[in-house]
Design a protein around this motif. Structure first.
Motif, PDB file in Angstrom:
ATOM      1  N   ALA B  49       0.846  -1.195   0.000  1.00 46.89           N
ATOM      2  CA  ALA B  49       0.000   0.000   0.000  1.00 46.89           C
ATOM      3  C   ALA B  49       0.874   1.235   0.000  1.00 46.89           C
ATOM      4  CB  ALA B  49      -0.912  -0.006   1.223  1.00 46.89           C
ATOM      5  N   HIS B  50       0.597   2.151  -0.928  1.00 48.18           N
ATOM      6  CA  HIS B  50       1.466   3.306  -1.103  1.00 48.18           C
ATOM      7  C   HIS B  50       0.746   4.640  -1.030  1.00 48.18           C
ATOM      8  CE1 HIS B  50      -0.392   2.795  -5.010  1.00 48.18           C
ATOM      9  NE2 HIS B  50      -0.096   4.035  -5.259  1.00 48.18           N
ATOM     10  N   ALA B  51      -0.586   4.648  -1.007  1.00 51.08           N
ATOM     11  CA  ALA B  51      -1.304   5.928  -1.035  1.00 51.08           C
ATOM     12  C   ALA B  51      -0.988   6.731   0.218  1.00 51.08           C
ATOM     13  CB  ALA B  51      -2.806   5.702  -1.158  1.00 51.08           C
ATOM     14  N   GLU B  53      -2.679   8.753   1.718  1.00 48.48           N
ATOM     15  CA  GLU B  53      -3.816   8.814   2.643  1.00 48.48           C
ATOM     16  C   GLU B  53      -3.862   7.623   3.596  1.00 48.48           C
ATOM     17  OE1 GLU B  53      -3.998   9.000  -0.648  1.00 48.48           O
ATOM     18  OE2 GLU B  53      -5.201  10.732  -1.271  1.00 48.48           O
ATOM     19  N   GLU B  54      -3.218   6.532   3.245  1.00 46.26           N
ATOM     20  CA  GLU B  54      -3.382   5.341   4.079  1.00 46.26           C
ATOM     21  C   GLU B  54      -2.087   4.768   4.663  1.00 46.26           C
ATOM     22  OE1 GLU B  54      -5.196   2.037   1.992  1.00 46.26           O
ATOM     23  OE2 GLU B  54      -3.653   1.973   0.457  1.00 46.26           O
ATOM     24  N   GLU B  57      -1.976   4.446   8.484  1.00 52.11           N
ATOM     25  CA  GLU B  57      -2.831   3.367   8.993  1.00 52.11           C
ATOM     26  C   GLU B  57      -2.175   2.009   8.769  1.00 52.11           C
ATOM     27  OE1 GLU B  57      -7.360   4.409   8.060  1.00 52.11           O
ATOM     28  OE2 GLU B  57      -6.013   5.336   6.616  1.00 52.11           O
ATOM     29  N   MET B  58      -1.534   1.847   7.609  1.00 50.21           N
ATOM     30  CA  MET B  58      -0.917   0.563   7.291  1.00 50.21           C
ATOM     31  C   MET B  58       0.290   0.311   8.199  1.00 50.21           C
ATOM     32  SD  MET B  58      -2.890  -0.814   5.178  1.00 50.21           S
ATOM     33  CE  MET B  58      -4.041  -0.574   3.813  1.00 50.21           C
TER      34      MET B  58
END
Lengths: 267, 267, 267
Positions: B49-51, B53-54, B57-58
């Motif tokens: 996961a690279h966004a 926005e997240e 959280e990751m």
């Protein structure tokens, strides 16, 4: 001519493996892993880099640049333009793979923008893509939308006039042409169409051979010969596409003068 | 020391397989599939996961974060910075793989920005990448651009001082060091250099082991031991790179205390 | 009902292979290669295209669109919304794979935005993802976060009411439901969870079958049957995940009426 192609292919492959050229790829997400592995397997050294901030540096340190529009978007097109311009300004081989040409307006526009930025030394695609590339170049009118081999050759010749470079039309027989010169490779196997990205691999191999062989028509012919022969070698191991993809990479690594002599079907 | 590394590697692998840690990867397009599969095969659970926005959280839900700059661009660098900062603030393991360090200005700048955002608990690269990472850190001057093992170790020690963490120099012999402590793993096979992304896999495995073993020097040593042994197991099945890539994933899944005992070459 | 599913699966696979439908995928970086290869192997023709400038054209020329949020970011979400809207406006099958639903706010927001843009004819995920998708739809409150099969079915029914389409809950047994109708497929193998992206492949196959079979519940059931049977065929060849990934693609290509008859476990 077949004997010349045979001799050239063997020599070019040896040259490639002794020089281990760095090949710069701005390519699509689907095939990046396989393209990098194919370049390693055949004997080259891949760099995959698309950031606009670094493409000029990558073109500079590499011996050839391959641009593939398979999963493009506006930021990538800008990087492709910049890379094409730099490659041409440095006199380095530039390969264009117009994946999906004709399928959308942005693809056609991207092709035109890349051609405007710098004429590729080699364009490789299937008949339909070559036709759409010529159409997108804006240098022609009234192209008939036929995909037959015969007319694809004429289309390829017209595109070669536009770019001044080599055009490769992939198919059961591959036509490799520049101006009035043309070679044909009839190796390969139908199972290659059941594995994604082998066309992209062909373009990357064109880049690898063009990096070590200044005669770009010869380089592209050697690349297509190696592709087709590796396909036949892989088919001799398996008849299903998952294991074929694996066997194809093995074949690129294993093929040598003997296998080329045994299998080459060229004129 | 070899007996300690043997015991630790076996214990850490068992720990990893019993805990099945979530490992967060911001990595490059080329290797994502293989990295995810390698993490699954060894016994971890991957999240890619690279966004921007997240990523926080990751980092929060995962037990380690691995940052790999293989195919970077500005938006991805910003996500990497944010993830690094979060990992350090939470005291979670953070692995940096400086792919292609030194090849372009944006890569060097990215490394500096990531190091500024948070010191990695482990940095893994080849000799050239470790050298360029030290250089990019801005904490040193006049680094000699030599890639020999000897000088790479000294460079690694200097980088370890800068980050305060572990540095892994991959090669025929892997040097894993922190401060004045150092382990060496001499497993593996030259064919590993003919498959794209096995260095990236090594970094991901460092993350997986670091997620379950708080002693980060030990974790990285276990990871490199497992990599090398899996490479030898794969080589015993095939001598060509396509099938090697497949056999390597199989080996990560199959290796156990016995195979580690049979093959480990460490000090 | 098992006999009906058997007959339908065989017919739908023949239909798919005779029609070779174009399937448009906006999917994640991790699985693009395998998804494209799986679609080719089963008999479809994949297009991977995400640029906002071309997604409407791609939806138009393809027979189904599959949206997968595995490695999303804001520009991709916008393309997904546009593609979903276009697919619904043209009455074309639309598959949503809510990868990692519930893991981050942007994923939940993306799911809501895509559902708002156009109701998918098929949503496929595991129990947890289906639960989070229902939750993200904003059309329910107080969903219990339980992942048991029993409650997942009730959740799936609720989601089916929200979308008006098919919901597939993947697991040891796959539940395929629409309104009060439901089918169950109990094929497959646990090793499938050790290979990244087979859930994504399942969604892509739902798209391929939905492209040729207008009864979407039947299409999704045939897709899940083919997935599970191919998984069992691959397991009969290997017990390790690297070679399983390869054998799975081979199995998709090789499976036929006989293998379906031998293995289908449905009700």
């Amino acid at each position: 001519m077949s004997q010349t192609i045979l001799k050239n292919t063997i020599e070019d492959l040896e040259l490639l493996r002794s020089k281990v050229p760095l090949v710069h790829n701005i390519t699509n997400y689907v095939v990046m892993n396989n393209t990098a592995n194919a370049l390693l397997a055949v004997g080259a050294s891949p760099i995959m880099a698309h950031a606009i901030e670094e493409v000029e540096e990558m073109v500079t340190i590499c011996s050839a640049t391959v641009i593939n529009i398979g999963t493009l978007s506006e930021p990538w097109i800008q990087s492709m333009e910049k890379a094409a311009k730099k490659a041409v300004s440095l006199g380095k081989p530039l390969v264009l793979d117009p994946v999906g040409a004709g399928a959308s307006n942005i693809r056609n526009a991207a092709i035109r923008r890349i051609l405007d930025a710098g004429n590729p030394t080699i364009v490789r695609g299937n008949a339909s893509e070559i036709l759409s590339t010529l159409s997108s170049s804006g240098k022609t009118k009234g192209v008939d939308a036929t995909d037959s081999s015969e007319s694809a050759v004429e289309t390829g010749k017209s595109l070669s006039k536009v770019t001044g470079g080599v055009v490769v039309i992939s198919g059961a027989t591959d036509y490799i042409l520049k101006g009035t010169d043309m070679a044909q490779i009839s190796n390969g196997d139908a199972l290659m169409t059941k594995v994604t990205g082998l066309g992209c691999t062909a373009s990357a191999l064109c880049g690898a051979f063009a990096a070590v062989q200044t005669d770009q028509l010869r380089a592209a012919t050697s690349a297509m010969a190696v592709m087709g022969i590796a396909g036949e070698m892989a088919k001799s191991k398996t008849s299903s596409p998952g294991s074929f993809q694996v066997a194809f990479l093995d074949a690129l690594y294993e093929l040598n003068a003997d296998t080329i002599k045994q299998r080459l079907n060229a004129k």
